[in-house]
Design a protein around this motif. Structure first.
Motif: not given
Length: 579
Positions: A91-118
């Protein structure tokens, strides 16, 4: 003063002039639209050019994500690369800083809207991301997002991943033009990704061929097998870019494996570790099938293993060789949070291990042929010594014995001849001993070595401890350690494990036995209650200390952290000339 013909009542413009102003305003608006379209086309062309100017896949993926954010003027963007079973593996992101990424934790695995597009790989545009029935919300620390635009990225008619864009700048919604531009960029991205993958595959194949040639050359030139195993581990780590690579080979006379080579993070900690039959590596060895995991340390491994000693993230294990000629198990892993390995990387490593196993087999057959030649030469030399040398010596001795009777009247001469006869008898005995040594075969089957005895001691202690101690063995324990030193070490281990079970009440024990050819070292660490200071009778510990001092070594007993005891027993080994 008379009104101008071009003016109506109260100085207002006439109808023709109003229509002209409206036409000019409309023309100006169209010019602005054309300029905006031109700028967007230029931005799109620059984006396509940018993602096509590099052949490094990671750089290409990052540029695709950044370009997608730029062409649709979005606040946030991401590219989700799909792995096995349609789950997001990168998962490659743009617009979110590293501190926020660490706060969020593990990147998404494909649930919700992301899973719908998959599941439905078609462009998707939403005015309110949270209002969609497939939405599952955001994790803690995730920035709020409203508008959404997504599109699949296809590589040769196969969905490689999806582009996700949210929050168009200025509070506007994504429109048809944004979707059309993103479609075009996604098509160009597929071509760029395909080119980067082909280049990466070609480069890795060149490295693989070079590594295979070097490995084959080392094996056929007579390089020690242990060095070759370390070379295999180091080469695989270089080819895969992994954090840790281990190579475990089957233990003599049992179902266990031992890690004979390790390279990377924590290699010293797992080198020599014995893997019980319940570990993942042992299962791969017996099933001859590759195993892939997104978190190796989270896999059930009742018997321990490297993933139980170290925190390991994504990785895979595969057999070294195939069919009935599996020679070991290779584990390739990254640390937690690392990226998963691509199918191309696993296929390349699989091919390299097949080459390595074949080279090992060829080298083994060559060593067996050389050994057979040596044994054949020994048999020939022994036969010649018996048929020629001994017979002649025996005949010479008989001749001299017959001479003794003729010179009995000359005592000095008879004594000298008798000495010669005795020397010939001693020589015959020596030659016969040499013949016996030449014809003697190594009758040991490998099961009586120190390594096997150490494993047997830890297995036997499991019945008393209630668990199997972790065992790590390093060095040439079977060949460099004399029998007397080995017996002392086994006695020390037996006593130490018994103390851990009866007195310390430990729930975990780690045993390390190692030698560098100059010294023999045993370390036993447990997490029990430690040594009770009220106990004054310590005959067992005195015996361990005496066994060390008798061999010129040392014995220490220190506290373990946070609880338990560490026993260390170290003795020097005699030099090869002394042995």
């Amino acid at each position: 003063m008379a009104e101008s013909p071009a003016q109506g009542r109260k100085g207002l413009p006439t109808a023709p002039q109003l229509r002209l102003d409206e036409l000019l305003e409309g023309l100006q608006a169209q010019v602005e639209q054309v300029r905006a379209a031109r700028d967007r086309v230029h931005t799109l062309l620059d984006a396509v050019l940018s993602i096509g100017t590099d052949l490094d896949l990671d750089v290409v993926l990052r540029r695709i994500t950044e370009s997608a954010v730029a062409v649709v003027d979005a606040e946030y963007g991401a590219l989700g690369v799909l792995g096995e079973e349609g789950r997001i593996k990168q998962f490659i992101t743009v617009g979110i800083d590293e501190d926020t990424i660490k706060t969020i934790g593990h990147y998404p695995e494909g649930e919700g809207i992301l899973g719908l597009l998959i599941r439905e790989p078609e462009p998707l545009r939403l005015a309110d991301l949270g209002a969609h029935p497939e939405s599952v919300g955001f994790p803690a620390g995730h920035p709020p997002m409203t508008t959404f635009l997504g599109a699949p990225v296809r590589v040769r008619d196969r969905v490689f991943g999806n582009l996700y864009l949210t929050d168009k700048r200025g509070g506007a919604q994504f429109d048809d033009d944004d979707e059309a531009v993103l479609r075009t960029l996604a098509a160009a991205a597929g071509v760029a990704i395909d080119n980067a993958r082909l280049y990466d595959e070609t480069r890795r194949r060149e490295q693989w061929l070079a590594a295979s040639s070097e490995l084959t050359r080392s094996l056929l030139s007579g390089t020690d097998t242990d060095q070759v195993l370390h070379q295999i581990a180091a080469t695989v780590r270089k080819l895969s870019g992994a954090d840790l690579v281990t190579l475990a080979v089957p233990f003599e006379g049992g179902d266990e494996l031992v890690i004979e080579a390790a390279d990377g993070e924590g290699a010293e900690q797992v080198h020599g570790l014995v893997l019980q039959a319940t570990t993942l590596a042992a299962k791969v060895y017996h099933s001859n099938e590759r195993v892939t995991s997104s978190a190796l340390s989270a896999e059930p491994q009742a018997g321990g293993g490297s993933a139980a000693q170290l925190g390991l993230g994504p990785g895979f294990l595969l057999p070294l060789g195939g069919g009935e000629n599996v020679r070991g198990v290779l584990q390739v892993a990254n640390l937690p949070g690392g990226v998963e390995f691509s199918d191309a990387t696993m296929a390349m490593i699989d091919g390299f291990t097949d080459q390595a196993a074949l080279a090992l087999e060829i080298a083994e057959h060559r060593r067996e042929a050389e050994q057979l030649m040596v044994l054949t030469d020994r048999d020939r030399i022994a036969r010649d010594l018996h048929d020629l040398a001994i017979q002649r010596l025996f005949a010479s001795g008989l001749t001299l014995n017959s001479v003794l009777g003729r010179i009995s009247d000359r005592p000095e001469a008879a004594e000298r001849v008798q000495r010669v006869v005795d020397d010939l008898d001693d020589t015959i005995k020596t030659v016969r001993g040499t013949i016996y040594a030449l014809r003697e075969r190594d009758r040991s089957d490998g099961r009586g070595g120190l390594r096997a005895k150490l494993l047997a001691e830890t297995d036997q202690a499991a019945a008393v401890l209630g668990f199997t101690p972790a065992l790590r063995m390093t060095g040439l324990l079977d060949t460099d350690v004399p029998a007397g030193h080995a017996e002392h070490l086994l006695a020390v281990l037996r006593e130490t494990l018994s103390n851990a079970a009866r007195h310390a009440h430990a729930t975990a024990v780690e045993v390390t036995a190692e030698t560098d050819g100059r010294r023999l070292h045993l370390r036993v660490a447990d997490n029990g209650g430690g040594i009770d200071p009220a106990v004054t009778r310590r005959s067992g510990l005195d015996n361990l200390h005496r066994r060390a001092t008798d061999l010129g070594g040392s014995f220490t007993l220190t506290p373990n952290e946070p609880t338990g005891t560490i026993v260390e027993w170290t003795v020097p080994l005699p030099s090869q000339t002394e042995a």
